[in-house]
Design a protein around this motif. Structure first.
Motif, PDB file in Angstrom:
ATOM      1  N   PRO A 270      17.802-108.804  37.245  1.00  0.00           N
ATOM      2  CA  PRO A 270      18.246-107.555  37.877  1.00  0.00           C
ATOM      3  C   PRO A 270      18.447-106.455  36.841  1.00  0.00           C
ATOM      4  N   ASP A 271      17.947-105.278  37.111  1.00  0.00           N
ATOM      5  CA  ASP A 271      18.089-104.135  36.210  1.00  0.00           C
ATOM      6  C   ASP A 271      19.448-103.491  36.464  1.00  0.00           C
ATOM      7  N   LEU A 272      20.413-103.837  35.646  1.00  0.00           N
ATOM      8  CA  LEU A 272      21.771-103.357  35.872  1.00  0.00           C
ATOM      9  C   LEU A 272      21.870-101.841  35.797  1.00  0.00           C
ATOM     10  N   GLU A 273      20.961-101.211  35.078  1.00  0.00           N
ATOM     11  CA  GLU A 273      20.962 -99.744  34.995  1.00  0.00           C
ATOM     12  C   GLU A 273      20.821 -99.109  36.371  1.00  0.00           C
ATOM     13  N   THR A 274      20.209 -99.820  37.303  1.00  0.00           N
ATOM     14  CA  THR A 274      19.976 -99.245  38.634  1.00  0.00           C
ATOM     15  C   THR A 274      21.106 -99.569  39.612  1.00  0.00           C
ATOM     16  N   SER A 275      22.129-100.281  39.153  1.00  0.00           N
ATOM     17  CA  SER A 275      23.246-100.578  40.051  1.00  0.00           C
ATOM     18  C   SER A 275      24.070 -99.326  40.325  1.00  0.00           C
ATOM     19  N   LEU A 276      24.290 -98.540  39.296  1.00  0.00           N
ATOM     20  CA  LEU A 276      24.982 -97.259  39.432  1.00  0.00           C
ATOM     21  C   LEU A 276      24.292 -96.275  38.503  1.00  0.00           C
ATOM     22  N   THR A 277      23.723 -95.230  39.044  1.00  0.00           N
ATOM     23  CA  THR A 277      22.972 -94.265  38.255  1.00  0.00           C
ATOM     24  C   THR A 277      23.917 -93.333  37.499  1.00  0.00           C
ATOM     25  N   PRO A 278      23.416 -92.619  36.494  1.00  0.00           N
ATOM     26  CA  PRO A 278      24.261 -91.626  35.830  1.00  0.00           C
ATOM     27  C   PRO A 278      24.833 -90.597  36.804  1.00  0.00           C
ATOM     28  N   ALA A 279      24.056 -90.185  37.807  1.00  0.00           N
ATOM     29  CA  ALA A 279      24.559 -89.227  38.788  1.00  0.00           C
ATOM     30  C   ALA A 279      25.720 -89.809  39.586  1.00  0.00           C
ATOM     31  N   GLU A 280      25.609 -91.089  39.925  1.00  0.00           N
ATOM     32  CA  GLU A 280      26.698 -91.722  40.675  1.00  0.00           C
ATOM     33  C   GLU A 280      27.949 -91.868  39.822  1.00  0.00           C
ATOM     34  N   MET A 281      27.783 -92.186  38.548  1.00  0.00           N
ATOM     35  CA  MET A 281      28.956 -92.285  37.681  1.00  0.00           C
ATOM     36  C   MET A 281      29.576 -90.919  37.435  1.00  0.00           C
ATOM     37  N   ALA A 282      28.748 -89.871  37.427  1.00  0.00           N
ATOM     38  CA  ALA A 282      29.298 -88.514  37.330  1.00  0.00           C
ATOM     39  C   ALA A 282      30.139 -88.190  38.562  1.00  0.00           C
ATOM     40  N   THR A 283      29.714 -88.683  39.725  1.00  0.00           N
ATOM     41  CA  THR A 283      30.496 -88.517  40.951  1.00  0.00           C
ATOM     42  C   THR A 283      31.844 -89.217  40.819  1.00  0.00           C
ATOM     43  N   VAL A 284      31.832 -90.418  40.236  1.00  0.00           N
ATOM     44  CA  VAL A 284      33.079 -91.146  40.001  1.00  0.00           C
ATOM     45  C   VAL A 284      34.000 -90.349  39.083  1.00  0.00           C
ATOM     46  N   ALA A 285      33.440 -89.801  38.010  1.00  0.00           N
ATOM     47  CA  ALA A 285      34.251 -89.028  37.062  1.00  0.00           C
ATOM     48  C   ALA A 285      34.889 -87.824  37.735  1.00  0.00           C
ATOM     49  N   ARG A 286      34.128 -87.140  38.578  1.00  0.00           N
ATOM     50  CA  ARG A 286      34.690 -85.976  39.278  1.00  0.00           C
ATOM     51  C   ARG A 286      35.815 -86.388  40.216  1.00  0.00           C
ATOM     52  N   ALA A 287      35.666 -87.544  40.859  1.00  0.00           N
ATOM     53  CA  ALA A 287      36.716 -88.014  41.759  1.00  0.00           C
ATOM     54  C   ALA A 287      37.994 -88.342  40.992  1.00  0.00           C
ATOM     55  N   VAL A 288      37.859 -88.959  39.825  1.00  0.00           N
ATOM     56  CA  VAL A 288      39.032 -89.266  39.007  1.00  0.00           C
ATOM     57  C   VAL A 288      39.713 -87.979  38.563  1.00  0.00           C
ATOM     58  N   LEU A 289      38.934 -86.999  38.120  1.00  0.00           N
ATOM     59  CA  LEU A 289      39.511 -85.727  37.705  1.00  0.00           C
ATOM     60  C   LEU A 289      40.217 -85.020  38.861  1.00  0.00           C
ATOM     61  N   ALA A 290      39.617 -85.061  40.041  1.00  0.00           N
ATOM     62  CA  ALA A 290      40.228 -84.401  41.191  1.00  0.00           C
ATOM     63  C   ALA A 290      41.612 -84.971  41.481  1.00  0.00           C
ATOM     64  N   ARG A 291      41.783 -86.259  41.303  1.00  0.00           N
ATOM     65  CA  ARG A 291      43.060 -86.898  41.597  1.00  0.00           C
ATOM     66  C   ARG A 291      44.026 -86.856  40.418  1.00  0.00           C
ATOM     67  N   CYS A 292      43.514 -86.903  39.182  1.00  0.00           N
ATOM     68  CA  CYS A 292      44.374 -87.174  38.020  1.00  0.00           C
ATOM     69  C   CYS A 292      44.455 -86.074  36.969  1.00  0.00           C
ATOM     70  N   ASP A 293      43.516 -85.128  36.958  1.00  0.00           N
ATOM     71  CA  ASP A 293      43.465 -84.162  35.855  1.00  0.00           C
ATOM     72  C   ASP A 293      44.770 -83.390  35.711  1.00  0.00           C
ATOM     73  N   ALA A 294      45.349 -82.968  36.817  1.00  0.00           N
ATOM     74  CA  ALA A 294      46.534 -82.110  36.771  1.00  0.00           C
ATOM     75  C   ALA A 294      47.827 -82.882  36.542  1.00  0.00           C
ATOM     76  N   LEU A 295      47.780 -84.216  36.506  1.00  0.00           N
ATOM     77  CA  LEU A 295      49.001 -84.999  36.363  1.00  0.00           C
ATOM     78  C   LEU A 295      49.707 -84.751  35.036  1.00  0.00           C
ATOM     79  N   ASP A 296      48.956 -84.269  34.024  1.00  0.00           N
ATOM     80  CA  ASP A 296      49.567 -83.976  32.731  1.00  0.00           C
ATOM     81  C   ASP A 296      49.951 -82.508  32.590  1.00  0.00           C
ATOM     82  N   GLY A 297      49.821 -81.745  33.664  1.00  0.00           N
ATOM     83  CA  GLY A 297      50.264 -80.353  33.646  1.00  0.00           C
ATOM     84  C   GLY A 297      49.188 -79.329  33.434  1.00  0.00           C
ATOM     85  N   LEU A 298      47.940 -79.754  33.229  1.00  0.00           N
ATOM     86  CA  LEU A 298      46.863 -78.787  32.991  1.00  0.00           C
ATOM     87  C   LEU A 298      45.537 -79.397  33.424  1.00  0.00           C
TER      88      LEU A 298
END
Length: 579
Positions: A270-298
């Motif tokens: 199995p080609d693990l690179e195709t399990s989650l594409t860079p675009a999909e991981m970028a979506t994950v990163a944006r979701a984490v930022l949306a929930r957590c970025d402001a928790l430190d005050g900025l």
């Protein structure tokens, strides 16, 4: 969500620790004293004849000042001697191969009075140049340039070039090579290095430091726990202090990703690179930022309150689901991919999970999760070094039994037990020789005033930052309010394995460690920089909307770098470490 996972063995260790008497207060026996500079009292050629039990010098070279320049470091290297050699040469009675602890030392003509053990990473097997790497991304200096006498080693074995697929790990068939790799090379090389230093400068070093990242960071924690070599200060970044369990978590994670891989490679894996594409991981990163970025005050593209984020982020709620398969990879994830990722980050029961952090979209994260886990690192380490008995090279190279096959068929319960196994030939298990004994105590190191600095990227894909936090909080429980007198942990937001990711990953903790050991100045904060365009070694993952010279404070855990509410948000001076 649980921030940490406790396994039964870990719980038993914790209970055992509660039953023992607490170590005495961690104050040093005497006031801090600085190292005394010195100069060479003999020429380089004289090092060829230094006598030491089991030592064979193979080469000595004089390097003129200014003749050696390293990438990313503005100043050329100073005049110094290079000494190469082998310690404790032997022939294995098990595999019939020749072994020795190979090393290189670089001794500057103008010496700062200090010794620097450069603990190398991975499966070792190579004697890398002893420049004294100071870790992080794109270092601007190194130990040699700072005046340290520096040693580097292969940890007791050489890469077997005749078999490039598994050649980094087949040394694990020799029991002594396992021990050298785990802890004994540091113990053997340190007094030898002190002898070479004394021969060259007329006296031994006033202070000794061990610095390493990844497996080198593990070497650091093991040296602190065993108090190998009497180091005054140890700097461990990205420490895989429970490396065999982390390797199991890696192949287990590969199995989860394999189940959702879209295609197979030419060899049918199995080609693990195709399990989650860079675009999909970028979506994950944006979701984490949306929930957590402001928790430190900025809102600044960094999650600096890591603990709060692990409590706040819920992948079932916060990761956007695709309404149909045809929409995958744009701004959403299919349910199966979301669940596979959440499972991997939750981790197997025997090891801590990984942190939710925007650095999950980092290139290095993909490399470790989708390539190294079934190829040149974790799988072969398990097959030959961490399990007892080790695999035979012939068994793991045939059709249907390749390294990826081994990784994808590894059974956590059945095969995982082998990292605790011993037999009449391999009398120490991987958990014996690879991990620090009583890691939350470090009794001897603490009692004599040793100082330990640990730094770990919040988006490390292989050695969980949550596992390191778990270790440090255990250390705090054992030592109480005096814990910070001996050890401090700094989390680097967004950083992947040792460097990289959308992170301020350029920092120098060697100077901070020296100031702590020799002047009693405990590090209350460390300034870290991003490597944007214009940097000597730019990091292409620095977001375009960040200042290319952004700086941030790294704070001792559990403090968080918070914006003061005024001042330039791109500069560390506008932040403060707050509990």
């Amino acid at each position: 969500m649980r921030l940490f996972q406790w396994t039964l063995p870990a719980l038993l260790v914790g209970l055992a620790g509660c039953a023992s008497a607490p170590p005495p207060a961690s104050a040093p026996a005497s006031a801090p004293t600085p190292a005394r500079p010195g100069v060479a009292t003999a020429d380089c050629a004289a090092l060829q004849s230094v006598g030491y039990p089991g030592l064979r010098i193979t080469a000595v070279e004089a390097v003129a000042a200014g003749s050696l320049k390293l990438p990313g470091i503005a100043s050329p290297m100073p005049a110094h001697c290079v000494v190469k050699g082998r310690l404790n040469e032997r022939r294995s009675p098990v595999d019939g191969k020749d072994y020795a602890i190979g090393f290189e030392m670089r001794l500057p003509a103008q010496w700062n009075g200090r010794f620097f053990y450069q603990a190398n990473g991975g499966l070792d097997g190579f004697v890398t140049p002893a420049y004294g790497n100071i870790l992080g991304g794109g270092p601007l200096s190194n130990g040699l340039l700072k005046g340290f006498a520096v040693l580097s080693s292969d940890a007791g074995h050489a890469f077997e070039r005749s078999n490039p697929v598994i050649g980094a790990a087949v040394f694990g068939r020799d029991p002594q090579a396992r021990l050298d790799y785990g802890y004994n090379a540091v113990a053997q090389l340190t007094p030898m290095a002190r002898a070479l230093i004394a021969a060259h400068y007329g006296r031994g070093p006033d202070k000794a430091y061990l610095v390493g990242t990844s497996n080198g960071g593990r070497h650091g924690l093991v040296a602190a726990a065993r108090d190998s070599g009497g180091y005054d200060g140890i700097l461990a970044t990205t420490p895989g202090y429970r490396l065999p369990l982390a390797a199991i978590a890696q192949v287990w994670g590969a199995q989860q990703f394999a189940a959702v891989a879209r295609t197979k490679r030419a060899d049918g894996v199995p080609d693990l690179e195709t399990s989650l594409t860079p675009a999909e991981m970028a979506t994950v990163a944006r979701a984490v930022l949306a929930r957590c970025d402001a928790l430190d005050g900025l809102r600044d593209g960094l999650v600096q309150d890591l603990a709060a984020c692990q409590k706040a982020f819920d992948p079932q709620r916060d990761l956007p689901l695709c309404p149909a398969p045809a929409t995958e990879g744009a701004d959403c994830l299919a349910a199966a991919r979301r669940d596979a990722l959440a499972t991997v980050l939750r981790g197997p029961s025997l090891y801590s999970g990984l942190a939710w952090d925007p650095g999950l979209a980092g290139r290095n994260w993909r490399e470790w999760k989708f390539t190294n886990s079934i190829g040149p690192r974790d799988a072969i380490a398990l097959a030959f070094v961490f399990t007892t008995p080790p695999m035979s090279p012939e068994v793991i190279s045939g059709a249907g039994t390749t390294v990826p096959d081994y990784a994808l068929r590894f059974d956590v319960q059945r095969d995982g037990a082998k990292v605790h196994a011993r037999d009449s030939v391999y009398t120490q298990s991987a958990m014996d020789f690879m991990t620090p004994p009583e890691p939350t105590e470090l009794r001897s190191f603490v009692q004599r005033g040793g100082k330990l600095l640990v730094a770990h990227g919040s988006a490390d894909p292989v050695f969980s930052v949550l596992d390191t936090i778990r270790w440090y909080e255990g250390f705090q429980r054992v030592h109480g309010e005096r814990a910070a007198d001996s050890a401090r942990l700094f989390v680097v937001p967004g950083m992947n394995h040792s460097s990289g990711g959308p992170a301020p990953d350029q920092f120098d903790m060697v100077d901070a460690l020296v100031a702590w050991v020799e002047r009693g100045q405990a590090p209350e904060q460390v300034v870290a920089s991003v490597r944007g365009p214009g940097n000597a070694t730019p990091n292409p993952e620095v977001p375009a909307d960040w200042s290319p010279t952004r700086t941030r404070l790294l704070c001792p855990w559990p403090s968080v770098a918070r914006y003061r509410g005024q001042g330039d948000p791109e500069q560390a001076a506008s932040f403060q470490c707050v509990r």
